[in-house]
Structure formats: structure tokens, C-alpha cells
Enzyme design. Structure first.
Site, mmCIF file in Angstrom:
data_model
loop_
_atom_site.group_PDB
_atom_site.id
_atom_site.type_symbol
_atom_site.label_atom_id
_atom_site.label_comp_id
_atom_site.label_asym_id
_atom_site.label_seq_id
_atom_site.Cartn_x
_atom_site.Cartn_y
_atom_site.Cartn_z
ATOM 1 N N LYS A 1 -11.313 7.074 -4.815
ATOM 2 C CA LYS A 1 -9.949 6.431 -4.896
ATOM 3 C C LYS A 1 -9.221 5.835 -4.089
ATOM 4 O O LYS A 1 -9.235 4.491 -4.034
ATOM 5 C CB LYS A 1 -9.225 7.918 -3.429
ATOM 6 C CG LYS A 1 -8.734 7.038 -2.239
ATOM 7 C CD LYS A 1 -8.703 8.903 -1.336
ATOM 8 C CE LYS A 1 -8.937 8.812 -0.007
ATOM 9 N NZ LYS A 1 -8.082 9.192 0.783
ATOM 10 N N TYR B 1 13.055 -17.739 5.308
ATOM 11 C CA TYR B 1 14.361 -16.557 5.381
ATOM 12 C C TYR B 1 15.044 -16.363 6.638
ATOM 13 O O TYR B 1 14.061 -16.660 7.354
ATOM 14 C CB TYR B 1 14.264 -15.774 4.844
ATOM 15 C CG TYR B 1 14.809 -15.585 3.016
ATOM 16 C CD1 TYR B 1 15.520 -16.275 2.312
ATOM 17 C CD2 TYR B 1 13.396 -15.512 3.031
ATOM 18 C CE1 TYR B 1 15.898 -16.062 0.913
ATOM 19 C CE2 TYR B 1 13.543 -15.094 1.092
ATOM 20 C CZ TYR B 1 14.695 -15.973 0.255
ATOM 21 O OH TYR B 1 14.765 -15.592 -0.923
#
Length: 375
Positions: free
Chosen positions: A47, A268
Site C-alpha cells: 500500500k 527562518y
């Protein structure tokens, strides 16, 4: 061993990093898991595009290693998988079909896992429409409260077998909630409940164990096991050494190197400020590539035997490393460092980020050059 480019992958000379996927290691892990669960069918779970590593490349390798039963989560994953495996391979849909996808399951020869009375009714009606019996797996909820028929539902089916009219029950499954913690008594309680609920349903092969459950021992193997993350090298439990072969390596290119002075900030928010002169490398991998901002300060890369701490916040497309310990003689333009590799595997990356290896693998994204080592 030869290496090949994945279809549609970014070329090596344009990508910021290279993700190497060892198909031979996946095949070896499949064989190891099959040996651990000797006597049970070993049915790989592919999956989420084989946990992010590419079902188109992984599934044929697993079939060549002996797999004849595959599990995916969604109907469209099963439809896609049909293109990569032999026509006689069995594909099972763990979520079962939504109402509008029932006939697609029939058309593409996909076996649904029926998790609710509503799905049971839809599949029963489909058998009537198609004029033939249809195979299905039944899932019972043995204590996880996620997917599966409740004890009340199972008792209703036991009292009225017409609820299974037109349905060939050829597998009964459940799922363990705490298999990665061998000392947790919940697994034994679930096993007992699973046996009890299965005894009220039509006689069929039984399946309880996924990756970690295989390592709980023979009493959890039943007739079929469903390994997923373990195929791709994720440790089945933190309580013991990982017996599985590592599958992925991620090497990122250094895009820029700069020297900074004491007090200079990085990234940042300028959350990192240098206490002394430092040398900083910016690499072209960020949270859009599966390296989350959470836990960044505990992250690192490696250049051979030199640890390179992550400094500052991780950006969408880049992160910064402190490479002050790297001798000048080992620096070169466009050099690569290991974000996942021999000294820091996927589970270590996950631990630093406060998550699990499953999430790291499935989040790696599609902006890498992908190389596959042939099985």
C-alpha cells in the site's frame, strides 16, 4: 549489481538528492520474514506505493521472490497493482470498497476485506448482480477499535448465515494494536478475542500478524502473515536489534557553503546563532521532501564518519548543516552527504523527528533522483 532509473524520476544531474532503493534487500527481507513465519503464507503489503518506494518496481521483485498474495489499502491501488503482477496473483483491498467501487473490485478481480455490515451487504448484492459467488475476506475488530466487524456484528452473522449469501469467505483477519511492544499484554488479549470471533464465522484461513506481529512468535502467525514496513527495513520492535536489511539510502547535494561569525543566525526565525565561528552547508532537501521541521535540532547528516548536525529551522526546500568538523581537503563543489545511510538508518531519522519509520518512508516524496539496485 546494476542500478536503474525509476520511470519519471528526476535525472541525477538535476535533482537535489538521490534516493537509492535496494530491491535485493527487499527480496531478502521477504525471505527472512517468510522463514520467521514458516508454515504461513507470507503476503506482502504494498500500500501507499510500496511505502513510498514504488510499487511498480517493488511488487515484481516480491513476486519473483515467491509472493502470490498482495495487500493494498485502496481499490485504486489494487487496480494499479494489477499492471505489475501476474494475472493469477491475489490482490486484497484492506479498506474494502466504498459503495461506488464495488463493481470495480469485481471487474479487476480484487478481493475486498469486508469491515462492516454495510460493506457486507454491498458485496452480497454485487454477487446477486453478477450471478456468481464472490470471494471476500472478513475483518473482525479484536480490540483496536479501528476497522472490522464488531462482536455484535459477528454474533448477528453467526445467527443468520443468509447475511453471507453469495459470499465465499476465504480469509478472516484482524490487526494487532501493540505488536511492536512484545511485553504488552494487549496482543495476547487480542489473539484470544480473534480466535473467539473467528470461531463464529465460516471456517477459513486466519491472519492476525503484520510486520511486528511476526516477531511475537508462532502463536500469532496463523495461516497468513501480512508484512509491510519490515519489508522495507523498518525495525519490527525497538526492544531488539533489527534483523532486517536496510533498503534505502538518501544522499543530498551540498548547494552552498559559507563561513559565519559568532552571533550570526541561520534559517527562518534565526533560531540558531553561532557561539563561535562555524562553517555551514545548505543542502537541497527540506520538509517538502519528507524532512519535517519538528525535531530538526536533533537531526543530522553524515559525511563518511563525520556527524553533521542540522542547525536552524528546516525550510520547504532546504536545510542547513554544521560542517565545521570537515577538513578542507574533504570539501568539494556539489559534494553529497548521507541523510539516511549506513550510519543513520530510517528508524534513527524517525526517532529524531518524534515519529516512526513508516512515516519517514511514505513522506520521502518524488523530488529525488531514484536509483534502484536490481534484485
Amino acid at each position: 549489481m546494476t542500478m536503474s532509473l525509476a520511470p519519471g524520476a528526476w535525472p541525477a544531474d538535476r535533482a537535489g538528492a538521490t534516493l537509492t532503493i535496494d530491491l535485493a534487500a527487499i527480496a531478502a527481507n521477504y525471505r527472512l520474514l517468510g522463514e520467521r513465519a514458516a508454515g504461513a503464507v507470507c503476503a506482502p503489503v504494498v500500500k501507499a506505493d510500496a511505502y513510498g518506494l514504488g510499487a511498480a518496481r517493488v511488487a515484481p521483485v516480491l513476486e519473483a521472490a515467491g509472493a502470490r498474495d498482495f495487500f493494498v489499502a485502496h481499490v485504486d491501488e489494487g487496480i494499479a497493482l494489477r499492471r505489475y503482477v501476474s494475472p493469477d496473483v491475489k490482490i486484497t483491498i484492506l479498506h474494502g470498497p466504498r459503495p461506488g467501487a464495488v463493481d470495480d473490485c469485481v471487474r479487476h478481480d480484487l478481493r475486498p476485506v469486508l469491515n462492516s455490515m454495510e460493506q457486507l451487504a454491498s458485496w452480497r448484492q454485487a454477487a446477486g448482480r453478477h450471478g456468481r459467488r464472490l470471494a471476500a475476506a472478513l475483518q473482525v475488530d479484536s480490540g483496536m477499535s479501528r476497522f472490522g466487524l464488531s462482536p455484535h456484528d459477528v454474533r448477528a452473522i453467526a445467527a443468520d448465515r443468509s447475511l453471507l449469501a453469495g459470499i465465499d469467505t476465504d480469509l478472516v483477519i484482524s490487526h494487532l494494536a501493540c505488536a511492536d511492544d512484545p511485553a504488552n499484554p494487549a496482543s495476547a488479549a487480542q489473539r484470544a478475542q480473534f480466535r473467539h470471533l473467528a470461531s463464529m464465522l465460516p471456517r477459513a484461513p486466519l491472519s492476525l500478524a503484520a510486520s511486528s506481529g511476526i516477531f511475537l512468535g508462532e502463536g500469532y502467525h496463523f495461516d497468513l502473515v501480512r508484512p509491510g514496513a519490515a519489508l522495507y527495513g523498518v525495525a519490527p520492535t525497538a526492544a531488539a536489534p533489527n534483523p532486517l536489511h536496510p533498503v534505502v539510502r538518501l544522499r543530498a547535494h551540498v548547494m552552498q557553503i559559507r563561513d559565519i561569525a559568532p552571533g550570526d543566525g541561520v534559517g527562518y526565525g534565526l533560531t540558531y546563532r553561532a557561539a563561535a565561528p562555524r562553517r555551514i552547508a545548505t543542502i537541497a532537501t527540506g520538509y517538502a521532501d519528507g524532512f519535517a521541521r519538528q525535531g530538526a535540532s536533533r537531526g543530522c547528516a553524515w559525511l563518511d564518519d563525520i556527524r553533521l548536525p542540522v542547525v536552524g529551522r528546516i525550510s520547504m526546500d532546504s536545510l542547513a548543516l554544521d560542517i565545521s568538523d570537515v577538513p578542507d581537503s574533504r570539501l568539494s563543489p556539489d559534494m553529497t552527504v548521507d541523510l539516511i545511510g549506513p550510519r543513520r538508518g530510517v528508524d534513527a531519522v524517525a526517532e529524531a523527528a518524534g515519529t516512526i519509520g513508516y512515516e519517514i518512508l511514505t513522506a520521502l516524496g518524488h523530488r529525488y533522483h531514484r536509483d534502484y539496485i536490481a534484485a
